[in-house]
Design a protein around this motif. Structure first.
Motif, PDB file in Angstrom:
ATOM      1  N   GLU A 170       0.825  -1.216   0.000  1.00 32.63           N
ATOM      2  CA  GLU A 170       0.000   0.000   0.000  1.00 32.63           C
ATOM      3  C   GLU A 170       0.855   1.260   0.000  1.00 32.63           C
ATOM      4  O   GLU A 170       0.522   2.251  -0.656  1.00 32.63           O
ATOM      5  CB  GLU A 170      -0.912   0.001   1.230  1.00 32.63           C
ATOM      6  CG  GLU A 170      -1.989  -1.075   1.206  1.00 32.63           C
ATOM      7  CD  GLU A 170      -2.617  -1.295   2.576  1.00 32.63           C
ATOM      8  OE1 GLU A 170      -2.313  -0.505   3.501  1.00 32.63           O
ATOM      9  OE2 GLU A 170      -3.392  -2.261   2.728  1.00 32.63           O
ATOM     10  N   GLU A 171       1.974   1.231   0.741  1.00 30.81           N
ATOM     11  CA  GLU A 171       2.780   2.431   0.918  1.00 30.81           C
ATOM     12  C   GLU A 171       3.902   2.581  -0.114  1.00 30.81           C
ATOM     13  O   GLU A 171       4.474   3.653  -0.261  1.00 30.81           O
ATOM     14  CB  GLU A 171       3.385   2.448   2.325  1.00 30.81           C
ATOM     15  CG  GLU A 171       2.334   2.570   3.427  1.00 30.81           C
ATOM     16  CD  GLU A 171       2.954   2.576   4.814  1.00 30.81           C
ATOM     17  OE1 GLU A 171       4.181   2.316   4.916  1.00 30.81           O
ATOM     18  OE2 GLU A 171       2.228   2.839   5.784  1.00 30.81           O
ATOM     19  N   VAL A 172       4.212   1.493  -0.824  1.00 31.01           N
ATOM     20  CA  VAL A 172       5.307   1.548  -1.800  1.00 31.01           C
ATOM     21  C   VAL A 172       4.815   1.365  -3.230  1.00 31.01           C
ATOM     22  O   VAL A 172       5.022   2.214  -4.093  1.00 31.01           O
ATOM     23  CB  VAL A 172       6.397   0.495  -1.469  1.00 31.01           C
ATOM     24  CG1 VAL A 172       7.477   0.494  -2.541  1.00 31.01           C
ATOM     25  CG2 VAL A 172       7.018   0.791  -0.107  1.00 31.01           C
ATOM     26  N   PHE A 173       4.129   0.259  -3.498  1.00 31.37           N
ATOM     27  CA  PHE A 173       3.730  -0.046  -4.882  1.00 31.37           C
ATOM     28  C   PHE A 173       2.629   0.870  -5.397  1.00 31.37           C
ATOM     29  O   PHE A 173       2.647   1.281  -6.548  1.00 31.37           O
ATOM     30  CB  PHE A 173       3.301  -1.509  -5.005  1.00 31.37           C
ATOM     31  CG  PHE A 173       4.398  -2.480  -4.714  1.00 31.37           C
ATOM     32  CD1 PHE A 173       5.651  -2.330  -5.288  1.00 31.37           C
ATOM     33  CD2 PHE A 173       4.215  -3.542  -3.852  1.00 31.37           C
ATOM     34  CE1 PHE A 173       6.673  -3.213  -5.027  1.00 31.37           C
ATOM     35  CE2 PHE A 173       5.235  -4.431  -3.579  1.00 31.37           C
ATOM     36  CZ  PHE A 173       6.468  -4.258  -4.163  1.00 31.37           C
ATOM     37  N   VAL A 174       1.651   1.172  -4.534  1.00 33.21           N
ATOM     38  CA  VAL A 174       0.538   2.010  -4.983  1.00 33.21           C
ATOM     39  C   VAL A 174       1.002   3.439  -5.297  1.00 33.21           C
ATOM     40  O   VAL A 174       0.720   3.952  -6.384  1.00 33.21           O
ATOM     41  CB  VAL A 174      -0.610   2.002  -3.953  1.00 33.21           C
ATOM     42  CG1 VAL A 174      -1.701   2.977  -4.358  1.00 33.21           C
ATOM     43  CG2 VAL A 174      -1.190   0.598  -3.820  1.00 33.21           C
ATOM     44  N   PRO A 175       1.748   4.121  -4.383  1.00 33.77           N
ATOM     45  CA  PRO A 175       2.219   5.481  -4.721  1.00 33.77           C
ATOM     46  C   PRO A 175       3.136   5.514  -5.945  1.00 33.77           C
ATOM     47  O   PRO A 175       3.098   6.458  -6.726  1.00 33.77           O
ATOM     48  CB  PRO A 175       2.985   5.912  -3.456  1.00 33.77           C
ATOM     49  CG  PRO A 175       2.439   5.073  -2.367  1.00 33.77           C
ATOM     50  CD  PRO A 175       2.107   3.763  -2.996  1.00 33.77           C
ATOM     51  N   LYS A 176       3.967   4.486  -6.112  1.00 36.96           N
ATOM     52  CA  LYS A 176       4.885   4.430  -7.259  1.00 36.96           C
ATOM     53  C   LYS A 176       4.188   3.989  -8.548  1.00 36.96           C
ATOM     54  O   LYS A 176       4.784   4.006  -9.625  1.00 36.96           O
ATOM     55  CB  LYS A 176       6.029   3.460  -6.962  1.00 36.96           C
ATOM     56  CG  LYS A 176       7.107   4.058  -6.070  1.00 36.96           C
ATOM     57  CD  LYS A 176       8.084   3.028  -5.513  1.00 36.96           C
ATOM     58  CE  LYS A 176       8.616   2.055  -6.509  1.00 36.96           C
ATOM     59  NZ  LYS A 176       9.632   1.141  -5.905  1.00 36.96           N
ATOM     60  N   LYS A 177       2.906   3.577  -8.413  1.00 37.07           N
ATOM     61  CA  LYS A 177       2.133   3.062  -9.554  1.00 37.07           C
ATOM     62  C   LYS A 177       2.852   1.891 -10.215  1.00 37.07           C
ATOM     63  O   LYS A 177       2.950   1.794 -11.436  1.00 37.07           O
ATOM     64  CB  LYS A 177       1.861   4.175 -10.570  1.00 37.07           C
ATOM     65  CG  LYS A 177       0.997   5.297 -10.005  1.00 37.07           C
ATOM     66  CD  LYS A 177       0.694   6.353 -11.048  1.00 37.07           C
ATOM     67  CE  LYS A 177      -0.185   7.448 -10.462  1.00 37.07           C
ATOM     68  NZ  LYS A 177      -0.457   8.533 -11.434  1.00 37.07           N
ATOM     69  N   SER A 178       3.386   1.006  -9.367  1.00 32.00           N
ATOM     70  CA  SER A 178       4.058  -0.192  -9.876  1.00 32.00           C
ATOM     71  C   SER A 178       3.041  -1.085 -10.581  1.00 32.00           C
ATOM     72  O   SER A 178       1.850  -1.065 -10.274  1.00 32.00           O
ATOM     73  CB  SER A 178       4.701  -0.968  -8.723  1.00 32.00           C
ATOM     74  OG  SER A 178       5.668  -0.187  -8.070  1.00 32.00           O
ATOM     75  N   SER A 179       3.524  -1.874 -11.530  1.00 33.12           N
ATOM     76  CA  SER A 179       2.643  -2.740 -12.294  1.00 33.12           C
ATOM     77  C   SER A 179       2.086  -3.870 -11.427  1.00 33.12           C
ATOM     78  O   SER A 179       2.651  -4.209 -10.383  1.00 33.12           O
ATOM     79  CB  SER A 179       3.389  -3.338 -13.491  1.00 33.12           C
ATOM     80  OG  SER A 179       4.391  -4.231 -13.037  1.00 33.12           O
TER      81      SER A 179
END
Length: 382
Positions: free
Chosen positions: A148-157
Motif C-alpha cells: 500500500e505504501e510503496v507499490f501504490v504510490p509508485k504506480k508499480s505494475s
C-alpha cells in the motif's frame, strides 16, 4: 482587508546531489523576494526556490513561512518519502541486512532460479526489509501495508506486485517462519490486456527505416523468429544453423530449449551482418567484443525507428513477438504449432492471439453499417 495567502507546495527532492525542500508556487513578487531574502536558492533548470535539508528543518521552514504563506507539506510527510531518498537501495541497508540478503540470494540460487528472478526477488525483499517497522514481526498485514505504501504510490505494475508476493513466500520459507501466506488471496489478479500488434506494412516500414545493419538484424530476427528480447541477446554464434535455417533458443523462459525458423528473406541480411561485424561469441554483441548487447539499447533504437516510421502505437521489442504470433494465426497456422514456436508452456497463453487477429473481427457486420445499408435499400425501393 488582509490579502489572501499564497499556497506553497513543498516537496522533498534530490537536486545537484543534495536533498532539498523544493518550493513551488504561483509567481508573486513579494513572496519571491521573501524567499530570496530568507536564504532560499533559485534553480533555473527546475524553476523553483529551494532550501538544503542540511540547512533547515521542516519545523523551521513552517515557522519561517507561517505568516507569509500556506505550506502544503503532504509530499514531504508521506511515509515513503521520509526514507533517505538520496540513497540507493544498497546504501540504505545495514551490513547485517546485506549479509542476510546475500544468504537469501544463495538460498534462491539453490532453487535454480534465473538470474533475472534472483535479482527481482532480492530487490523486492530488500525494499520490504528497509521499509518495515523493526519492532513489528512479519505478518500478513505488514506485507499488505508495504504494498500500500510503496507499490501504490509508485504506480508499480500488477506484475511487480505479484512478484513481490511470490518473493515474500520464498523469504518466509528461507527464515523458517511459521507464517504461511495465500498467494491468490494477497496477490492482485493479472491484467487481461490485449497485446498491441503491428500490421504487415508497419513491420516492413519499421525494417526499411532502420538503416543501422545491426539494428535491422535485431528487429528482423525478433519478428521473424518470435524471440523474446532476452532470448535474442543470449543467442550465440553456435546456436545459428544456416544450413537448416534454424536458431536454437537455449534456456528460454522456464529453462526450455526450442528451435525457431529463420526467414529466407533475411539470410542475405544475416550474412552481410556476420561478415561486417564478425561477432566472436554472441550473435549480437555490444561495443565490447564477446559481450552481450544491451536490452536497453534495443528498446532505444526501436523507439527511434518507430518515430521514423510514423508508428504511433505503443511499441516494445515484445510487440514484434506478438505481431509474429498474430500474423502466423491470421495466415492459418495451427495454434499448437504457434505455441511450440513461442515456447509457451500452456495453450491458454497462446490463445490470447485469437482475440487480436483481424480476419474474424472483420467478418462481423457492424450494426451501424447494417442500419445504413437498410436505409439505402429502403430509399431504392421507394
Amino acid at each position: 482587508m488582509e490579502a489572501r495567502k499564497r499556497t506553497i507546495v513543498v516537496s522533498l527532492i534530490k537536486h545537484r546531489e543534495l536533498e532539498v525542500y523544493a518550493l513551488y508556487f504561483e509567481f508573486e513578487y513579494n513572496l519571491k523576494e521573501y524567499c530570496k531574502n530568507s536564504g532560499a536558492f533559485w534553480s533555473q533548470s527546475k524553476n523553483m526556490w529551494y532550501y538544503p535539508t542540511s540547512k533547515i528543518t521542516l519545523d523551521e521552514l513552517k515557522e519561517l513561512y507561517k505568516n507569509k504563506a500556506i505550506l502544503d507539506i503532504k509530499n514531504v510527510t508521506t511515509p515513503i518519502l521520509l526514507k533517505p531518498v538520496s540513497l540507493s537501495l544498497k546504501e540504505q541497508l545495514t551490513e547485517e541486512q546485506k549479509k542476510h540478503l546475500n544468504q537469501f540470494y544463495t538460498y534462491l540460487k539453490g532453487k535454480r532460479f534465473s538470474a533475472s528472478t534472483l535479482k527481482t526477488y532480492c530487490t523486492l525483499v530488500a525494499e520490504y526489509i528497509i521499509h518495515k517497522d523493526e519492532n513489528r514481526p512479519i505478518d500478513v498485514r505488514s506485507i499488505e501495508k508495504h504494498a500500500e505504501e510503496v507499490f501504490v504510490p509508485k504506480k508499480s505494475s500488477v506484475s511487480t506486485h505479484r512478484q513481490y508476493i511470490s518473493a515474500m513466500k520464498h523469504y518466509l520459507a528461507f527464515i523458517n517462519s511459521d507464517l504461511e501466506i495465500d498467494f491468490n488471496a494477497l496477490a492482485p489478479r493479472k491484467d487481461k490486456k490485449l497485446p498491441n500488434v503491428l500490421s504487415n506494412n508497419e513491420v516492413l516500414e519499421l525494417i526499411r527505416v532502420t538503416k543501422n545493419l545491426k539494428h535491422r538484424v535485431c528487429i528482423a530476427l525478433i519478428y521473424s523468429s518470435g524471440l523474446r528480447v532476452g532470448e535474442l541477446i543470449n543467442l550465440k554464434i553456435r546456436d545459428l544453423d544456416i544450413d537448416r535455417k534454424m536458431l536454437k533458443v537455449q534456456s528460454g523462459k522456464g529453462r526450455k530449449d526450442r528451435y525457431v525458423p529463420i526467414a529466407n528473406v533475411i539470410l542475405p541480411l544475416l550474412h552481410n551482418y556476420l561478415n561486417t561485424y564478425t561477432p566472436k561469441t554472441y550473435l549480437v554483441e555490444g561495443l565490447e567484443e564477446g559481450k552481450q548487447y544491451s536490452p536497453m539499447s534495443i528498446r532505444k533504437f526501436l523507439k527511434n525507428s518507430c518515430q521514423q516510421a510514423h508508428i504511433t502505437k505503443r511499441i516494445s521489442p515484445h510487440t514484434l513477438r506478438h505481431s509474429y504470433a498474430t500474423h502466423l494465426l491470421e495466415n492459418g497456422t495451427d495454434i499448437r504449432y504457434i505455441q511450440a514456436l513461442l515456447g509457451h508452456s500452456r495453450p491458454e497463453t497462446t490463445m490470447i492471439y485469437t482475440q487480436v487477429r483481424s480476419q474474424d473481427l472483420q467478418k462481423i457486420t457492424n450494426p451501424l453499417d447494417l442500419i445504413i445499408k437498410q436505409l439505402e435499400n429502403h430509399k431504392k425501393i421507394n
